[in-house]
Design a protein around this motif. Structure first.
Motif: not given
Length: 457
Positions: A50, A52, A56-58, A92
């Motif tokens: 993911d 972010l 926020a997950v884009q 991460t």
């Protein structure tokens, strides 16, 4: 006019951010051109990720070689983070890091390197359209295990000895941007300083004018001898260019318990079987063949007049296939599965195929050793004959596998302890005993090494 101005004007932004700001000062209007951001997953052994932006997950669940289209954003500072999706939860792997995005600049953030050393590689280019009739290209070396290379972009079949390379670079480097007229081109990559040793050949590519391409050499994790393929970002998404000589690959698994040993015949070449005398429950290694549509016939070994399977298989370049002969002889069928050979360093990958014609629908348990399966739910419920689980991502460790008739906790296969290593790829196929019926067992493929004795029954 900038290439993405229209996109900004209609407020198309995957980040749901403002495309541009307009400031009015005594009728003097200043337009602040947006920045453009795109992302490419180029880490060959990393899990899906993911991306972010400001928490926020884009970009969700991007796999290796997946890239975004152009994300139009207001210039400014953004916090970027890349999370690997592992069985134990998100981890991460890049950042969080603040990235300053300037007006009129196109930024490509490449998740680069093997997962143990993954880092962001950021390419900054003017956000401009190529001149009329031209296309623009930038080339990036994103394959951590590939050597230093020269890159040639020429007319098709041009003599490399008489051609000048676009440049030389090693992992992490980039060449360009360059503008060339739209037309047919050939991209070839050679060892640095050695035009005679071509390690990648695109074949002829039709590249129309107007394109703005970022071409990244990524690690080849599929078939063929080339160490790389090319991942291409064109502003709308990503695509892949394989070496023109990339083969397809297939193996054959005999899982028909009452069938004799068989010959596998390709394109009616009965005198030269692709696989001669394959007996239940044996399997072949992978065989490389040119991509094409093949007619495959299966006959009893040495009996070309009796065809028990007759099927056409459309085999694509860069793809590995497992062809299973499944079912009892009277109802034998080919079952073709696509294999994923890309090792993911953070987890094991396990696939289970129900290939036992006598078992009926089953429940499948993969539990910690010593677990009483009457106290837990099955990992897969009511799995019918010929169904498969797909690749399940699991933490490395030892698991007890038990297969039961659906709705019961009476073991039909197992319990069998299996040890899965991070980076391993495993396939287990439920099978009948020779001749059909019980005791049931497993065909263990891929990275399974030591077979449990009960799996040999």
């Amino acid at each position: 006019m900038l290439r993405n101005k229209l996109v900004a004007m209609i407020a198309v932004s995957a980040l749901a951010l403002t495309g541009c700001d307009v400031f009015d000062d005594d009728d003097d209007t200043t337009i602040v051109e947006p920045a453009v951001l795109r992302v490419l997953h180029a880490s060959p052994d990393a899990p899906a990720v993911d991306v972010l932006i400001d928490g926020a997950v884009q970009v969700a669940g991007a796999n290796f070689k997946d890239g975004t289209g152009n994300l139009v954003v207001t210039p400014g500072t953004y916090n970027v983070q890349v999370d690997g999706l592992t069985p134990g939860g998100n981890t991460t792997v890049i950042g969080p890091v603040d990235i300053e995005l300037a007006s009129g600049i196109e930024y490509t953030v490449i998740a680069s390197g093997e997962v143990a050393n993954i880092a962001p590689l950021i390419i900054e280019l003017p956000n401009e359209s190529p001149a009329v009739g031209n296309l623009r290209a930038t080339v990036v070396h994103g394959a951590p295990n590939a050597p230093a290379v020269d890159v040639y972009v020429t007319a098709p079949d041009a003599d490399l000895a008489a051609s000048a390379p676009l440049g030389s670079f090693s992992f992490g480097g980039s060449l360009g941007p360059v503008e060339v007229p739209g037309g047919d081109y050939q991209i070839r990559v050679t060892l640095a300083g050695d035009a005679a040793t071509v390690v990648f050949d695109s074949g002829t590519l039709a590249l129309p004018a107007g394109l703005d391409l970022l071409i990244t050499a990524v690690q080849n994790t599929t078939t063929g001898e080339s160490p790389i393929s090319l991942s291409v970002l064109d502003g709308t998404g990503s695509s892949e260019i394989l070496d023109t000589n990339t083969p397809t690959s297939l193996r054959v698994i005999h899982n028909s318990p009452d069938a004799p040993a068989v010959d596998v015949i390709v394109n009616d070449d009965f005198d030269n079987p692709l696989v001669p005398g394959l007996a239940f429950p044996d399997f072949t290694g992978f065989v490389d063949v040119p991509p094409a549509t093949y007619n495959v016939k299966v006959t009893p070994a040495g009996d070309a007049g009796t065809v028990v399977i007759d099927a056409d298989l459309d085999l694509a370049a860069g793809t590995e296939y497992s062809v299973y002969a499944t079912g009892l002889l009277a109802e034998i069928e080919p079952q073709v599965l696509v294999d994923d050979r890309r090792a993911v360093a953070t987890q094991a990958q396990l696939r289970v195929l129900h290939g036992s014609p006598s078992a009926g629908s089953v429940d499948i348990y993969a539990t910690a050793p010593g677990t009483d399966i009457t106290t837990v739910s099955p990992n897969f419920s009511d799995v019918p004959f010929r169904a498969e689980t797909g690749y399940v991502q699991l933490p490395a460790g030892t698991y007890t596998v038990t297969v039961t008739p659906t709705g019961t906790t009476t073991a039909a296969i197992g319990p069998i302890d299996i040890t899965l290593e991070a980076g391993g790829i495993y396939t287990a196929v439920a099978r009948d005993a020779a001749g059909s019926g019980t005791p049931l067992g497993l065909i263990l493929l891929d990275d399974f090494n030591l077979l449990a004795p009960e799996a040999q029954q």
